[in-house]
Write a protein that holds these residues in place. Structure first.
Motif, PDB file in Angstrom:
ATOM      1  N   ALA A  42       0.840  -1.199   0.000  1.00  0.00           N
ATOM      2  CA  ALA A  42       0.000   0.000   0.000  1.00  0.00           C
ATOM      3  C   ALA A  42       0.878   1.254   0.000  1.00  0.00           C
ATOM      4  N   TYR A  43       0.352   2.287  -0.609  1.00  0.00           N
ATOM      5  CA  TYR A  43       1.058   3.579  -0.580  1.00  0.00           C
ATOM      6  C   TYR A  43       0.026   4.695  -0.519  1.00  0.00           C
ATOM      7  N   LEU A  44       0.460   5.846  -0.040  1.00  0.00           N
ATOM      8  CA  LEU A  44      -0.418   7.008   0.081  1.00  0.00           C
ATOM      9  C   LEU A  44      -0.107   8.000  -1.036  1.00  0.00           C
ATOM     10  N   GLU A  45      -1.156   8.441  -1.697  1.00  0.00           N
ATOM     11  CA  GLU A  45      -1.059   9.485  -2.714  1.00  0.00           C
ATOM     12  C   GLU A  45      -1.807  10.708  -2.168  1.00  0.00           C
ATOM     13  N   TYR A  46      -1.174  11.885  -2.238  1.00  0.00           N
ATOM     14  CA  TYR A  46      -1.822  13.082  -1.700  1.00  0.00           C
ATOM     15  C   TYR A  46      -1.568  14.264  -2.643  1.00  0.00           C
ATOM     16  N   PHE A  97      12.198  18.354 -19.847  1.00  0.00           N
ATOM     17  CA  PHE A  97      10.778  18.009 -19.838  1.00  0.00           C
ATOM     18  C   PHE A  97      10.040  18.906 -18.828  1.00  0.00           C
ATOM     19  N   SER A  98       8.770  19.159 -19.079  1.00  0.00           N
ATOM     20  CA  SER A  98       7.998  19.978 -18.136  1.00  0.00           C
ATOM     21  C   SER A  98       7.920  19.310 -16.771  1.00  0.00           C
ATOM     22  N   ASP A  99       8.022  17.982 -16.750  1.00  0.00           N
ATOM     23  CA  ASP A  99       8.080  17.238 -15.493  1.00  0.00           C
ATOM     24  C   ASP A  99       8.812  15.935 -15.769  1.00  0.00           C
ATOM     25  N   ASN A 100       9.424  15.400 -14.758  1.00  0.00           N
ATOM     26  CA  ASN A 100      10.169  14.153 -14.911  1.00  0.00           C
ATOM     27  C   ASN A 100      10.402  13.547 -13.534  1.00  0.00           C
ATOM     28  N   TYR A 101      10.706  12.269 -13.508  1.00  0.00           N
ATOM     29  CA  TYR A 101      10.920  11.533 -12.258  1.00  0.00           C
ATOM     30  C   TYR A 101       9.689  11.667 -11.365  1.00  0.00           C
ATOM     31  N   PHE A 102       8.524  11.453 -11.959  1.00  0.00           N
ATOM     32  CA  PHE A 102       7.250  11.587 -11.250  1.00  0.00           C
ATOM     33  C   PHE A 102       6.689  10.205 -10.929  1.00  0.00           C
ATOM     34  N   ASP A 103       5.795  10.167  -9.937  1.00  0.00           N
ATOM     35  CA  ASP A 103       5.082   8.944  -9.584  1.00  0.00           C
ATOM     36  C   ASP A 103       3.769   8.889 -10.364  1.00  0.00           C
ATOM     37  N   GLY A 119       2.355  14.354  -3.969  1.00  0.00           N
ATOM     38  CA  GLY A 119       3.425  13.463  -3.544  1.00  0.00           C
ATOM     39  C   GLY A 119       2.880  12.103  -3.161  1.00  0.00           C
ATOM     40  N   THR A 120       3.808  11.221  -2.788  1.00  0.00           N
ATOM     41  CA  THR A 120       3.418   9.882  -2.343  1.00  0.00           C
ATOM     42  C   THR A 120       4.240   9.492  -1.124  1.00  0.00           C
TER      43      THR A 120
END
Length: 820
Positions: free
Chosen positions: A710-714, A777-783, A725-726
């Protein structure tokens, strides 16, 4: 006024040689030898060590230039040398006119009596900085950086050119800045200093002008101010040589300068001219921003605050420490620096610290910081070493300090002057007390707590002066005390402490902390052969200047991830631990805004391709850390403080307005099954941080197996602003990642390409890259949660060359933590 520009083509040779080579000024010995094919690339494999030998020799530069009668008609003809690196003997038509010993100074010599009409010859002999430093070290041993050539404290040269724990030993030499001949008649402008008096809807500029005159005559000082809206304001007074003239100019409805993300950066041009009977004798032009800026220090419940205060507002400083951009300084230029600083702005920096082991950057560096809203913390150029304050040394550094304070003090971006890097700390914590003499310790007090502050008070009283970094109260009184001043922390990294140890610290201003990583594979390929690509090979260790650095990287990888399957996976994992570690620290300090008011990580950039603490590598490639900084330095930040199965959600607001939005969270399985979820509307005041939600999943995650599944996404969403974040409840190496089977689609749009990424299972730190191309990139290394699409963009202008979507798709690589 400029008469003859001596930049351009010269010729050079080794002093004991006979072969003359083409040379460029400004430039350097290394640069000219490289261009002539007389030197191997010092950045390739281990060739640095061969090139170091070249600095053991002396070199000669020369050129001729023409002088006409008009030049000699000037009453004073000055040779102006803005950068001689470093031990330079200058000759004009055979006469020795100057012996320099300081890379950081500007030298001027009146040469009128030595010039002849027609051809003239200027010659520079550059002595070996290595031979000098080693010889002086034998005469008087002085402690300095253990990774550098010995004896560097004896020489006023950028210390890191001699080696550091991220840089090679390549002490280049040469004429590294402009050299010219200037002519004057009757008088010249000696000094222009601008003081701003801020009142409601009005700023009065007190422009203090001092002239150097050698002939009595009626002259005028004219001041012209060009506003951002192109309006012109003017004033004029009679000039009398040798006195201070205060010219007051009122600016109504002033446009104020603000740091990045807090407002605009309007700039005013101030032009001061000295004239006689409509003939201009001299002129200076300065570009300023209207603002007040200082460091606020007030007693409070924890000790004493330390925060940049701009236009009456205390801000949280966010940024990094800047080092020289290339060991071969001739390869630096405005375009390269602008690209670096644009990357800082893109990552939401508002502050940049110019570290004390390099050099005072070019004027364009500060011009760009003015334009982009980056406050400059400016160290004076002393780092990690002991200096003997002899009469000669004191005179030398006094000229150096005055030269650079006068050159830089008008910039809107200049936030503070700082005496040195880590020297007060070293006397207390590095056992310098027992390695050296009481006289040298007394010299420290005299240099940093008497001489330099006195010069600052005289030359630039409007800019805050700080004794050292770190420092608390000066005079060796707990210089790294978290309750006062600024702090450097290296328990994480050097001490191999866990990332969460950052949360034990509550500094007033954290000005150095960091973790190392390897650069991108493309960068490593630039200096290695395939057989070198093992992190413990001789070549890879030659490009790792921190003792046991690669071992430490592997240690933190092992604490976080399973053992990487190959070389490329090690590089990727190293960047993830760097990004995660610093995120842990910055989010904690932003959650404690008020008590802590700054986080500047070590380090922004590299001076060669290397494993280091940088977030941007030598070639300008963003590491995972720089993408992470874009998020943890964003004005609106949501962050999580987890402890076991308990999670507190915080929102930090570093903007001028209160923000309302939705704070939401979901407890998920790797395949996006929702176990629990919640959302609520919240408001966060301007310039504040607050805990807005307390969660406890103890009853749901009641076994170790469940915590691994399980993980938390917020997230916090306010209009178009989103921060997210996670949280994992076990170390990533123990989490049950499933294969996300990442899918990627390209779409070409008018001025950009959009990349849509979709995952079939929770994907941690999704990395997008190109095999050969470079792009931001506009975003990278994202969950990425299962079933969720993420759209990332690349602007066409950043690619530099036209590509089709299909060509880019063939170049693209994508991976996540699952692939480690």
């Amino acid at each position: 006024m400029l008469l003859i520009d001596l930049n351009g083509q010269w010729q050079m040779k080794r002093l004991d040689g006979t072969e003359w080579l083409e040379a460029s000024v400004p430039g350097s010995v290394y640069n000219d030898l490289l261009n002539a094919g007389q030197m191997p690339d010092p950045f390739y494999r281990e060739q640095e060590y061969d090139v170091l030998e070249l600095s053991n020799y002396d070199y000669e530069y020369e050129r001729t230039f023409q002088v006409d009668a008009g030049t000699l008609a000037h009453e004073r003809v000055i040779l102006r040398c803005e950068g001689l690196d470093t031990l330079c003997e200058l000759f004009l038509n055979g006469d020795n006119i100057l012996n320099s010993s300081n890379m950081h100074r500007t030298y001027e010599v009146d040469i009128k009596s030595l010039l002849t009409i027609g051809e003239n010859r200027i010659q520079a002999i550059l002595r070996s900085p290595v031979e000098y430093s080693l010889r002086k070290q034998k005469e008087l041993p002085l402690t300095n950086c253990a990774d550098a050539v010995e004896g560097i404290s004896h020489l006023r040269k950028a210390h890191s050119m001699f080696g550091w724990d991220w840089g090679p030993k390549l002490p280049d030499l040469g004429i590294w800045r402009n050299i010219s001949i200037q002519g004057y008649g009757q008088s010249r402008l000696d000094d222009v200093y601008i003081t701003q008096i801020h009142e409601q809807n009005k700023v009065t500029l007190d422009i203090r002008v001092r002239t150097d005159g050698w002939q009595e005559a009626e002259r005028e000082l004219r001041v012209k101010i060009l506003t951002p809206g192109q309006e012109t304001l003017e004033s004029c007074v009679s000039e009398k040589a040798g006195t201070d003239h205060h010219i007051l100019v009122e600016i109504l409805e002033p446009e104020l300068w603000w740091p990045n993300n807090l407002g605009e950066q309007p700039l005013y041009t101030v032009e001061v001219s000295l004239t006689r009977q409509q003939n201009e004798l001299d002129r200076k032009e300065l570009r300023i921003g209207l603002r007040t800026i200082t460091v606020k220090q007030e007693a409070d419940q924890w000790g004493e605050s330390f925060a940049f205060e701009v236009n009456g507002t205390a801000i949280f400083s966010m940024g990094a420490d800047y080092i020289l951009e290339d060991n071969i300084l001739a390869r630096c230029n405005r375009e390269r620096t602008e690209c670096l600083l644009q990357s800082c702005v893109a990552a939401n920096f508002n502050t940049i610290r110019v570290w004390g082991g390099g050099y005072y950057p070019e004027d364009y560096f500060y011009d760009l910081c003015d334009e982009y809203g980056l406050i400059v913390w400016q160290d004076h150029l002393y780092a990690c070493g002991i200096y003997a304050l002899t009469e000669e040394f004191q005179d030398n550094i006094t000229h150096e300090t005055v030269d650079n304070m006068k050159r830089l003090r008008h910039h809107a971006s200049l936030g503070l002057w700082c005496g040195n890097n880590e020297q007060e700390l070293a006397w207390v914590e590095w056992d310098w007390e027992h390695l050296t003499s009481l006289q040298l310790k007394a010299d420290y007090i005299k240099q940093y707590e008497v001489l330099l502050p006195a010069l600052a008070k005289e030359i630039d009283p409007n800019t805050f002066y700080w004794l050292a970094s770190p420092s608390s109260k000066g005079s060796f009184d707990k210089p790294n005390d978290e309750n006062y001043g600024d702090m450097h922390y290296w328990g994480v990294w050097h001490g191999k402490e866990p990332f969460t140890d950052y949360r034990k610290l509550y500094p007033r201003f954290m000005s150095e902390f960091g973790l190392q990583s390897f650069p991108a594979l493309k960068t490593i390929e630039s200096f290695t052969l395939p057989e070198d690509r093992n992190i413990f090979s001789y070549v890879m260790e030659s490009h790792q200047k921190n003792n046991t650095g690669n071992e430490k990287i592997l240690y933190y990888i092992g604490e976080t991830y399973q053992y990487p399957k190959d070389f490329a996976a090690i590089l990727y994992a190293s960047q993830l631990i760097q990004a995660e570690g610093l995120r842990c620290g910055v989010e904690h300090w932003r959650r404690n805004r008020g008590r802590c008011m700054g986080a500047l990580y070590w380090q922004l950039n590299d001076c060669w391709p290397v494993a280091s603490w940088s977030s941007i590598d030598y070639y300008g490639r963003w590491k995972a850390l720089h993408y992470a900084a874009k998020h943890f330095f964003a004005p609106i930040l949501v962050s999580a403080l987890e402890e076991g199965t308990q999670v507190a959600l915080h929102v930090s607001n570093e903007s001028k307005e209160a923000v309302q939005g939705e704070l939401s969270w979901r407890l998920l399985t790797p395949t996006s099954e929702v176990l629990l979820q919640g959302a609520k509307l919240v408001e966060i005041a301007a310039f504040s941080s607050a805990e807005l939600e307390q969660l406890d999943f103890e009853q749901v995650l009641d076994t170790k197996a469940k915590k691994r599944e399980a993980y938390l996404e917020y997230s916090f969403v306010a209009g178009e602003t989103k921060s997210e974040g996670t949280v994992l409840f076990v170390k990533p190496k123990h989490f049950n990642f499933a294969d996300p089977q990442l899918e990627v689609n390209f779409k070409e749009e008018a001025d950009q390409f959009s990349v849509t990424v979709k995952s079939r299972a929770f994907a941690r730190f999704v990395e997008l890259d190109f095999k050969e191309l470079d792009a931001v990139f506009s975003d990278n290394y994202f969950d990425l949660a299962a079933g969720v699409e993420r759209v990332v963009t690349i602007t066409k202008k950043d690619l530099g060359t036209a590509y089709t979507a299909e060509e880019l798709r063939e170049q693209l690589t994508v991976r996540s933590v699952f692939d480690i």
